[in-house]
Design an enzyme around this catalytic site. Structure first.
Site, PDB file in Angstrom:
ATOM      1  N   SER A 148       0.775  -1.326   0.016  1.00 49.54           N
ATOM      2  CA  SER A 148      -0.050   0.155  -0.279  1.00 49.54           C
ATOM      3  C   SER A 148       0.692   1.372   0.351  1.00 49.54           C
ATOM      4  O   SER A 148       1.985   1.186  -0.964  1.00 49.54           O
ATOM      5  CB  SER A 148      -0.893   0.077   1.078  1.00 49.54           C
ATOM      6  OG  SER A 148      -1.747   0.888   0.797  1.00 49.54           O
ATOM      7  N   ASP A 320      -8.634  -5.415  -5.425  1.00 51.04           N
ATOM      8  CA  ASP A 320      -8.146  -4.323  -4.434  1.00 51.04           C
ATOM      9  C   ASP A 320      -8.697  -3.397  -5.653  1.00 51.04           C
ATOM     10  O   ASP A 320      -8.504  -3.329  -6.053  1.00 51.04           O
ATOM     11  CB  ASP A 320      -7.537  -4.667  -4.206  1.00 51.04           C
ATOM     12  CG  ASP A 320      -6.224  -3.359  -3.768  1.00 51.04           C
ATOM     13  OD1 ASP A 320      -6.971  -2.609  -2.764  1.00 51.04           O
ATOM     14  OD2 ASP A 320      -5.014  -3.165  -3.030  1.00 51.04           O
ATOM     15  N   HIS A 353      -8.579  -4.691   0.001  1.00 49.60           N
ATOM     16  CA  HIS A 353      -7.176  -4.492  -0.032  1.00 49.60           C
ATOM     17  C   HIS A 353      -6.535  -4.911   0.861  1.00 49.60           C
ATOM     18  O   HIS A 353      -5.155  -4.798   1.064  1.00 49.60           O
ATOM     19  CB  HIS A 353      -7.106  -2.862   0.019  1.00 49.60           C
ATOM     20  CG  HIS A 353      -6.361  -2.173   0.536  1.00 49.60           C
ATOM     21  ND1 HIS A 353      -4.642  -1.601  -0.794  1.00 49.60           N
ATOM     22  CD2 HIS A 353      -5.187  -1.268   0.982  1.00 49.60           C
ATOM     23  CE1 HIS A 353      -3.464  -1.506  -1.099  1.00 49.60           C
ATOM     24  NE2 HIS A 353      -4.291  -0.773   0.394  1.00 49.60           N
ATOM     25  N   ASP A 354      -7.238  -5.149   2.126  1.00 48.53           N
ATOM     26  CA  ASP A 354      -6.582  -5.897   3.101  1.00 48.53           C
ATOM     27  C   ASP A 354      -5.821  -7.322   2.559  1.00 48.53           C
ATOM     28  O   ASP A 354      -5.009  -7.589   3.629  1.00 48.53           O
ATOM     29  CB  ASP A 354      -7.824  -5.940   4.255  1.00 48.53           C
ATOM     30  CG  ASP A 354      -7.891  -4.869   5.396  1.00 48.53           C
ATOM     31  OD1 ASP A 354      -7.192  -3.430   4.973  1.00 48.53           O
ATOM     32  OD2 ASP A 354      -8.872  -4.903   5.989  1.00 48.53           O
TER      33      ASP A 354
END
Length: 382
Positions: A148, A320, A353-354
């Site tokens: 990220s 994501d 995204h996690d």
């Protein structure tokens, strides 16, 4: 079990910042894991994301539930094996987890920085990290790794210090933020600055915290980190138990929590507001907004990466939507345009995204394989 030991390094000399300002008399919190080899060729720098810190792996002695935020990835026998690598985690300047930030005293004024803490960028963080790496006596890093926002820092390392690293591993990241991402950041910032307890960023002197704004900011962010599939699987349209007990079904209230997802988001917001600093949130999201290495090249990403020298590993996740695979493929193209050595894995994972923090078997396998190949090269060079 890997025991982590927090450390702090102080820097008195001014650090010039991208904004034209500078900061002096600052400290950086960091942790190291594993052993630096004789020729100092096995160092891995881990760059952290928005609400993480230098506590990358291991636990603090005597503190249960104190695992580092990437403990599933880094440690003895793990994909980034601390039996082989010397891993360094550094807390970014302006953070609220030990490095000098808005809640600390400005040595030039004797007052808490508050909103007067200088704006920092990804490039500023990389320069600060390089000073600490210098102080550790490391001339060249084996790997700079980040996910990220941490991935943006890894990318910036390859452009600011191309000769000082052999590999960049960039996970769930992007060459810049889309307009939609900047918009999410701005809504979160507005939630904070319009909180009555914000006091233009100088809330420390009033003994209050703009928790309402922080809660909303975290709720907004958390929605973007999860995929729609994960939200539906975990919560769907499930009602809270107290609502289910009502024979009429819904409470028909515009203000009470009725759905499980509402309860979850409020819990995450409440927890975040207890430990994160509001000014730090503003600083870090703005650094995300500003990152754009192609800007100086008229938007030409290939031109921006012409000076890169290291080998790259990029990883993205299909669900994501905050840092979509499309953005990683833009980076892959720019690197291939420059005939750089680049590997790319696009993982079909449902977690949004996690996913870069989770234990997907394929993802962990890709990371282990890449780091094992680096170990083999280090061994061959001895």
């Amino acid at each position: 079990m890997l025991i982590a030991t927090p450390q702090t390094m102080h820097f008195e000399a001014p650090l010039p910042l991208q904004s034209g300002a500078s900061i002096r008399g600052y400290s950086l919190a960091y942790e190291t894991y594993g052993t630096l080899n004789a020729d100092k060729s096995n160092a891995v720098l881990v760059c952290h994301a928005l609400n993480a810190s230098h506590h990358v792996a291991g636990v603090y002695e005597g503190q249960p539930h104190s695992e580092g935020w990437w403990d599933n990835m880094i440690g003895p026998g793990k994909p980034v094996d601390t039996n082989q690598f010397f891993v360094i985690g550094i807390n970014n300047l302006g953070s609220c987890f030990g490095s000098t930030g808005p809640m600390h005293t400005n040595p030039d004024t004797g007052h808490v920085y508050g909103a007067d803490f200088p704006v920092v960028t990804v490039e500023d963080w990389v320069n600060a990290q390089a000073r600490l790496i210098d102080a550790l006596g490391i001339e060249k890093l084996a790997v700079v790794l980040g996910g990220s926002l941490g991935g943006m820092q890894a990318l910036s390392w390859t452009l600011q210090y191309p000769e000082r690293m052999a590999h960049a591993v960039v996970v769930a990241s992007a060459p810049n933020l889309t307009a939609e991402n900047i918009a999410f950041n701005e809504v979160a910032r507005r939630a904070i600055v319009t909180d009555p307890n914000f006091f233009s960023g100088h809330f420390y002197q009033y003994g209050v915290v703009p928790k309402r704004g922080l809660r909303i900011a975290r709720m907004i962010g958390h929605i973007t980190y999860l995929s729609d599939d994960v939200m539906n699987e975990k919560f769907g349209r499930e009602l809270k138990d107290a609502v289910l007990a009502n024979t009429n079904g819904y409470k028909y209230s515009t203000q009470e929590m009725e759905f499980q997802i509402e309860s979850y988001l409020r819990y995450q917001g409440d927890k975040f507001a207890e430990y994160f600093d509001a000014n730090t949130y503003l600083l870090i999201t703005r650094a995300l907004d500003y990152f754009d290495p192609a800007k100086a090249y008229g938007g030409d990403l290939s031109a921006a990466f012409a000076r890169a020298q290291c080998q790259y590993m990029l990883v993205s996740f299909t669900t994501d939507w905050r840092f979509s695979p499309k953005r990683s493929r833009e980076l892959v193209k720019a690197l291939l345009d420059n005939r750089r050595n680049v590997s790319y894995a696009e993982i079909d994972a449902p977690h949004g995204h996690d996913a870069f923090l989770l234990d997907d078997e394929r993802y962990m396998g890709v990371m282990r394989s890449y780091f094992d190949s680096i170990i083999a090269k280090l061994g061959a060079a001895v």
